[in-house]
Scaffold this motif. Structure first.
Motif, mmCIF file in Angstrom:
data_model
loop_
_atom_site.group_PDB
_atom_site.id
_atom_site.type_symbol
_atom_site.label_atom_id
_atom_site.label_comp_id
_atom_site.label_asym_id
_atom_site.label_seq_id
_atom_site.Cartn_x
_atom_site.Cartn_y
_atom_site.Cartn_z
ATOM 1 N N ASP A 1 -1.137 -43.672 -30.875
ATOM 2 C CA ASP A 1 -0.811 -42.297 -31.212
ATOM 3 C C ASP A 1 -0.322 -42.252 -32.662
ATOM 4 O OD1 ASP A 1 1.538 -43.588 -30.820
ATOM 5 O OD2 ASP A 1 2.450 -42.118 -29.500
ATOM 6 N N GLU A 2 0.080 -41.092 -33.111
ATOM 7 C CA GLU A 2 0.425 -40.929 -34.524
ATOM 8 C C GLU A 2 1.646 -41.754 -34.916
ATOM 9 O OE1 GLU A 2 0.621 -36.904 -35.820
ATOM 10 O OE2 GLU A 2 -1.221 -36.371 -34.788
ATOM 11 N N SER A 3 2.591 -41.919 -34.014
ATOM 12 C CA SER A 3 3.782 -42.693 -34.361
ATOM 13 C C SER A 3 3.434 -44.166 -34.561
ATOM 14 C CB SER A 3 4.855 -42.542 -33.283
ATOM 15 O OG SER A 3 4.403 -43.077 -32.055
ATOM 16 N N ASP A 4 2.512 -44.691 -33.757
ATOM 17 C CA ASP A 4 2.072 -46.076 -33.940
ATOM 18 C C ASP A 4 1.351 -46.239 -35.274
ATOM 19 O OD1 ASP A 4 3.103 -46.898 -31.509
ATOM 20 O OD2 ASP A 4 1.213 -46.623 -30.437
ATOM 21 N N MET A 5 0.508 -45.263 -35.610
ATOM 22 C CA MET A 5 -0.223 -45.318 -36.870
ATOM 23 C C MET A 5 0.749 -45.266 -38.050
ATOM 24 S SD MET A 5 -3.450 -45.588 -36.206
ATOM 25 C CE MET A 5 -4.551 -44.781 -37.325
ATOM 26 N N ALA A 6 1.748 -44.403 -37.965
ATOM 27 C CA ALA A 6 2.728 -44.280 -39.036
ATOM 28 C C ALA A 6 3.521 -45.570 -39.181
ATOM 29 C CB ALA A 6 3.662 -43.108 -38.761
ATOM 30 N N HIS A 7 3.863 -46.184 -38.055
ATOM 31 C CA HIS A 7 4.621 -47.444 -38.088
ATOM 32 C C HIS A 7 3.802 -48.550 -38.755
ATOM 33 C CE1 HIS A 7 7.532 -50.411 -36.905
ATOM 34 N NE2 HIS A 7 6.591 -51.121 -36.296
#
Length: 64
Positions: free
Chosen positions: A23-29
């Motif tokens: 999800d977007e949080s994983d991508m941002a991390h």
């Protein structure tokens, strides 16, 4: 009578890992980690260009 077998035993097969969706949080991390790694590499190259950080200090002579 001995139950020992020579040679190396094969490890048990591991089940294949399923690709989980990010999800977007994983991508941002992941992006943040890449940026930190890049900054660290740049800092290392700059530090290597300046030269060693060894310098003065207390020098002891062999005499007493």
């Amino acid at each position: 009578m001995s139950s020992r077998e020579g040679g190396k035993k094969k490890p048990l097969k591991q089940p294949k890992k399923e690709q989980k969706e990010m999800d977007e949080s994983d991508m941002a991390h992941k992006q943040k980690l890449k940026e930190q790694q890049k900054a660290l590499q740049e800092a290392k190259t700059k530090a290597a260009q300046k030269g060693p950080l060894v310098g003065g200090g207390i020098k002891k002579s062999g005499k007493k």
